[in-house]
Design a protein around this motif. Structure first.
Motif, PDB file in Angstrom:
ATOM      1  N   ALA A   1      36.336  20.612  68.031  1.00  7.56           N
ATOM      2  CA  ALA A   1      35.758  20.947  67.051  1.00  7.56           C
ATOM      3  C   ALA A   1      35.272  20.017  66.193  1.00  7.56           C
ATOM      4  O   ALA A   1      35.457  20.074  64.887  1.00  7.56           O
ATOM      5  N   GLY A   2      34.591  18.895  66.688  1.00 12.29           N
ATOM      6  CA  GLY A   2      33.994  17.978  66.029  1.00 12.29           C
ATOM      7  C   GLY A   2      35.102  16.819  65.392  1.00 12.29           C
ATOM      8  O   GLY A   2      34.663  15.801  64.541  1.00 12.29           O
ATOM      9  N   TYR A   3      36.367  16.873  65.833  1.00 12.86           N
ATOM     10  CA  TYR A   3      37.413  15.990  65.259  1.00 12.86           C
ATOM     11  C   TYR A   3      38.009  15.221  66.275  1.00 12.86           C
ATOM     12  O   TYR A   3      37.976  15.769  67.543  1.00 12.86           O
ATOM     13  N   ASP A   4      38.435  13.932  66.430  1.00 11.52           N
ATOM     14  CA  ASP A   4      39.302  13.370  67.046  1.00 11.52           C
ATOM     15  C   ASP A   4      40.808  13.674  67.064  1.00 11.52           C
ATOM     16  O   ASP A   4      41.288  13.322  65.973  1.00 11.52           O
ATOM     17  N   MET A   5      41.239  14.424  68.077  1.00 14.51           N
ATOM     18  CA  MET A   5      42.422  15.075  67.992  1.00 14.51           C
ATOM     19  C   MET A   5      43.317  15.105  69.009  1.00 14.51           C
ATOM     20  O   MET A   5      43.030  14.545  70.514  1.00 14.51           O
ATOM     21  N   PRO A   6      44.734  14.965  68.954  1.00 14.48           N
ATOM     22  CA  PRO A   6      45.705  14.657  69.924  1.00 14.48           C
ATOM     23  C   PRO A   6      45.923  15.801  70.876  1.00 14.48           C
ATOM     24  O   PRO A   6      46.154  16.892  70.460  1.00 14.48           O
ATOM     25  N   VAL A   7      45.500  15.663  72.189  1.00 15.49           N
ATOM     26  CA  VAL A   7      45.859  16.718  73.179  1.00 15.49           C
ATOM     27  C   VAL A   7      47.175  16.776  73.807  1.00 15.49           C
ATOM     28  O   VAL A   7      47.827  17.745  74.037  1.00 15.49           O
ATOM     29  N   GLN A   8      47.756  15.529  73.804  1.00 11.35           N
ATOM     30  CA  GLN A   8      49.111  15.453  74.130  1.00 11.35           C
ATOM     31  C   GLN A   8      49.777  14.103  73.871  1.00 11.35           C
ATOM     32  O   GLN A   8      49.133  13.214  73.301  1.00 11.35           O
ATOM     33  N   TYR A   9      51.153  13.895  73.967  1.00 16.10           N
ATOM     34  CA  TYR A   9      51.826  12.783  73.541  1.00 16.10           C
ATOM     35  C   TYR A   9      52.573  12.381  74.743  1.00 16.10           C
ATOM     36  O   TYR A   9      52.179  12.919  75.870  1.00 16.10           O
ATOM     37  N   GLY A  10      53.552  11.321  74.613  1.00 14.88           N
ATOM     38  CA  GLY A  10      54.387  10.733  76.008  1.00 14.88           C
ATOM     39  C   GLY A  10      55.164  12.017  76.439  1.00 14.88           C
ATOM     40  O   GLY A  10      55.030  11.769  77.969  1.00 14.88           O
ATOM     41  N   LEU A  11      55.412  12.982  76.071  1.00 13.51           N
ATOM     42  CA  LEU A  11      56.212  13.905  76.758  1.00 13.51           C
ATOM     43  C   LEU A  11      55.141  14.789  77.568  1.00 13.51           C
ATOM     44  O   LEU A  11      55.833  15.262  78.801  1.00 13.51           O
ATOM     45  N   GLY A  12      54.110  14.918  77.391  1.00 10.65           N
ATOM     46  CA  GLY A  12      53.110  15.766  78.097  1.00 10.65           C
ATOM     47  C   GLY A  12      53.064  17.307  77.973  1.00 10.65           C
ATOM     48  O   GLY A  12      54.128  17.650  77.069  1.00 10.65           O
ATOM     49  N   VAL A  13      52.272  17.768  78.177  1.00 10.56           N
ATOM     50  CA  VAL A  13      51.857  19.229  77.860  1.00 10.56           C
ATOM     51  C   VAL A  13      52.667  20.278  78.181  1.00 10.56           C
ATOM     52  O   VAL A  13      53.602  20.773  77.273  1.00 10.56           O
ATOM     53  N   MET A  14      53.628  20.008  79.425  1.00  6.71           N
ATOM     54  CA  MET A  14      54.674  21.150  79.793  1.00  6.71           C
ATOM     55  C   MET A  14      55.840  20.931  79.153  1.00  6.71           C
ATOM     56  O   MET A  14      56.281  21.794  78.427  1.00  6.71           O
ATOM     57  N   LYS A  15      56.143  19.620  78.989  1.00 10.96           N
ATOM     58  CA  LYS A  15      57.314  19.507  78.180  1.00 10.96           C
ATOM     59  C   LYS A  15      57.312  19.620  76.489  1.00 10.96           C
ATOM     60  O   LYS A  15      58.174  19.988  75.800  1.00 10.96           O
ATOM     61  N   GLU A  16      56.178  19.367  76.002  1.00  8.80           N
ATOM     62  CA  GLU A  16      56.010  19.700  74.586  1.00  8.80           C
ATOM     63  C   GLU A  16      55.780  21.505  74.308  1.00  8.80           C
ATOM     64  O   GLU A  16      56.634  21.610  73.401  1.00  8.80           O
ATOM     65  N   HIS A  17      55.481  21.967  75.402  1.00  8.15           N
ATOM     66  CA  HIS A  17      55.301  23.402  75.366  1.00  8.15           C
ATOM     67  C   HIS A  17      56.879  23.859  75.176  1.00  8.15           C
ATOM     68  O   HIS A  17      57.269  24.672  74.171  1.00  8.15           O
ATOM     69  N   LEU A  18      57.567  23.388  76.077  1.00  8.32           N
ATOM     70  CA  LEU A  18      59.047  23.948  76.357  1.00  8.32           C
ATOM     71  C   LEU A  18      59.774  23.539  75.097  1.00  8.32           C
ATOM     72  O   LEU A  18      60.901  24.278  74.797  1.00  8.32           O
ATOM     73  N   HIS A  19      59.727  22.294  74.582  1.00  3.30           N
ATOM     74  CA  HIS A  19      60.228  22.013  73.363  1.00  3.30           C
ATOM     75  C   HIS A  19      60.167  22.738  72.323  1.00  3.30           C
ATOM     76  O   HIS A  19      61.137  22.871  71.502  1.00  3.30           O
ATOM     77  N   THR A  20      58.636  23.313  72.057  1.00  4.05           N
ATOM     78  CA  THR A  20      58.401  23.946  71.064  1.00  4.05           C
ATOM     79  C   THR A  20      59.346  25.401  71.097  1.00  4.05           C
ATOM     80  O   THR A  20      59.888  25.734  70.085  1.00  4.05           O
ATOM     81  N   ARG A  21      59.349  25.956  72.184  1.00  6.62           N
ATOM     82  CA  ARG A  21      60.011  27.077  72.563  1.00  6.62           C
ATOM     83  C   ARG A  21      61.502  27.089  72.066  1.00  6.62           C
ATOM     84  O   ARG A  21      61.917  27.979  71.713  1.00  6.62           O
ATOM     85  N   ALA A  22      62.125  25.923  72.548  1.00  7.84           N
ATOM     86  CA  ALA A  22      63.594  25.709  72.406  1.00  7.84           C
ATOM     87  C   ALA A  22      63.996  25.061  71.517  1.00  7.84           C
ATOM     88  O   ALA A  22      65.187  25.496  70.663  1.00  7.84           O
ATOM     89  N   HIS A  23      63.026  24.219  70.692  1.00 12.84           N
ATOM     90  CA  HIS A  23      63.711  23.517  69.228  1.00 12.84           C
ATOM     91  C   HIS A  23      62.279  23.539  68.418  1.00 12.84           C
ATOM     92  O   HIS A  23      62.433  24.783  67.581  1.00 12.84           O
ATOM     93  N   ALA A  24      61.756  22.548  68.034  1.00 13.43           N
ATOM     94  CA  ALA A  24      60.708  22.522  67.086  1.00 13.43           C
ATOM     95  C   ALA A  24      59.554  21.639  67.265  1.00 13.43           C
ATOM     96  O   ALA A  24      59.835  20.579  67.887  1.00 13.43           O
ATOM     97  N   GLY A  25      58.455  22.021  67.034  1.00 14.70           N
ATOM     98  CA  GLY A  25      57.342  21.021  67.382  1.00 14.70           C
ATOM     99  C   GLY A  25      56.478  20.996  66.183  1.00 14.70           C
ATOM    100  O   GLY A  25      56.322  21.909  65.234  1.00 14.70           O
ATOM    101  N   LEU A  26      55.926  19.937  65.873  1.00 18.99           N
ATOM    102  CA  LEU A  26      55.057  19.540  64.714  1.00 18.99           C
ATOM    103  C   LEU A  26      53.435  19.445  65.243  1.00 18.99           C
ATOM    104  O   LEU A  26      53.325  18.389  66.040  1.00 18.99           O
ATOM    105  N   PHE A  27      52.633  20.031  64.660  1.00 19.91           N
ATOM    106  CA  PHE A  27      51.234  20.149  64.909  1.00 19.91           C
ATOM    107  C   PHE A  27      50.367  19.775  63.766  1.00 19.91           C
ATOM    108  O   PHE A  27      50.721  19.942  62.688  1.00 19.91           O
ATOM    109  N   ASP A  28      49.311  18.893  63.981  1.00 18.86           N
ATOM    110  CA  ASP A  28      48.379  18.712  63.044  1.00 18.86           C
ATOM    111  C   ASP A  28      47.219  19.615  63.099  1.00 18.86           C
ATOM    112  O   ASP A  28      46.605  19.604  64.139  1.00 18.86           O
ATOM    113  N   VAL A  29      47.037  20.200  62.371  1.00 12.44           N
ATOM    114  CA  VAL A  29      45.978  21.293  62.294  1.00 12.44           C
ATOM    115  C   VAL A  29      45.116  21.094  60.896  1.00 12.44           C
ATOM    116  O   VAL A  29      44.486  21.925  60.354  1.00 12.44           O
TER     117      VAL A  29
END
Length: 373
Positions: free
Chosen positions: A30-58
């Motif tokens: 959307a015209g911005y330089d944005m993070p698609v994933q960090y070291g955990l990777g998409v799968m583990k980031e997804h599951l961590h958010t469902r189980a605990h808490a995730g922080l997103f830059d919007v």
């Protein structure tokens, strides 16, 4: 809520440096330089958010304050939402409309004591702001575009984490909004998000954003989450992505979003495109947005055509969002299909690389939401 944009002149959010320090893989969005994933990777980031808490830059999304006499009536001409009935310190989901009954963008509308606070999609914000100014400023309504950071804390641990900084957030219900002090900064907080989980969206001054993000990330329950997991989370939650599942050619009726309009607005109309939307409410539509579960492990992504038979047959729809659902443990998708093929448990066939594969119509969401009612 809005899809990718390949603009090469990329803007940066105030948290860009933090993303890079955290080892994020950055992509244009959307015209911005944005993070698609960090070291955990998409799968583990997804599951961590469902189980605990995730922080997103919007922070790439647009934040706008509207003020003035007659604001409710003026905005109700643009959105088919019950703005007048929105109580102070509450928020509603809505959408800007066009004359053809299509959705120009989806957005959040919050009422504060003396103004409305609007959050719009990054890819649409220039057009949205121009539309708001053209429609409202001639009526002496001010349209103030804010330069603030916006972060989202999402997941079942979000309340406990944020309450350590501001205990009063525990009392907030889904779609409540409040002003609280977080790590010394004045924050505008809504109990909402776009993951299907409980959580908060937090607007703070740019100068306070990095310190607050680091403070939240210092909690072992919180991980930084990129756009990849944000997309898979919202897909499992059955939430629309603007530019894919809804756009200027889809109506709220086709998209299954008439719940957001409210009874009064559906009956009274008075918004742009109301004649078309009300006719669809009365007479029905030719296609509907549905959930889809492909057989096997192979995802069906946006653009896959849907047919009513394994061989031959008629094309009855198209996938608009699709991927692997980590919580579901298999592929999930959404799309539009002819109403005759939209009933739950209908077997359809998606054409993937020249081969037709079975896919079933299912109810949404794929994962029950965790909102605090």
């Amino acid at each position: 809520m809005a899809q990718d944009d390949t603009n090469t002149d990329l803007q940066e959010t105030v948290l860009n440096g933090l993303h890079r320090a955290l080892g994020a893989k950055m992509v244009p969005f959307a015209g911005y330089d944005m993070p698609v994933q960090y070291g955990l990777g998409v799968m583990k980031e997804h599951l961590h958010t469902r189980a605990h808490a995730g922080l997103f830059d919007v922070s790439h999304m647009g934040q706008v304050v509207l003020r003035g006499d007659g604001l409710d009536d003026a905005l109700e001409h643009l959105v088919p939402v019950d703005v007048a009935g929105l109580p102070v310190d509450r928020q509603r989901y809505g959408f800007l409309m066009n004359a053809e009954g299509g959705i120009e963008d989806d957005l959040m509308i919050a009422r504060r004591a003396d103004h409305l606070f609007i959050v719009v999609n990054a890819a649409c914000k220039s057009a949205d702001i121009a539309l708001l100014r053209a429609a409202l400023e001639p009526k002496d309504i001010t349209v103030e575009v804010l330069d603030r950071a916006l972060i989202a804390l999402q997941g079942p641990s979000a309340e406990d984490v944020l309450a350590e900084l501001a205990p009063e957030v525990r009392a907030m219900r889904f779609m409540d909004v409040a002003t609280v002090t977080l790590d010394g900064a004045e924050a505008w907080v809504s109990r909402s998000g776009y993951t299907g989980e409980d959580g908060y969206e937090i607007s703070v001054p740019n100068a306070a954003a990095e310190a607050l993000a680091k403070r939240l990330l210092s909690d072992d329950r919180v991980e930084a989450i990129g756009l990849g997991a944000r997309d898979s989370l919202r897909l499992e939650a059955g939430l629309c992505l603007y530019g894919s599942d809804i756009d200027s050619t889809t109506s709220p009726v086709e998209a299954g979003l008439t719940w957001a309009m409210g009874k009064r607005r559906r009956a009274e109309g008075g918004f742009i495109g109301a004649d078309i939307v009300q006719a669809q409410l009365a007479d029905g539509v030719a296609r509907k947005r549905v959930g889809l579960r492909p057989e096997g492990r192979a995802p069906m992504r946006a653009g896959v055509l849907l047919f009513d038979a394994a061989e031959g047959g008629a094309q009855v729809g198209e996938v608009t969002s699709g991927g692997f659902g980590p919580t579901v443990g298999g592929p999930v998708a959404m799309g539009y299909v002819a109403v005759e093929s939209a009933a739950t448990d209908t077997r359809l066939w998606g054409e993937v690389r020249g081969k037709r594969m079975a896919v079933d119509v299912v109810s949404l969401p794929f994962v029950p939401n965790g909102f605090k009612r």
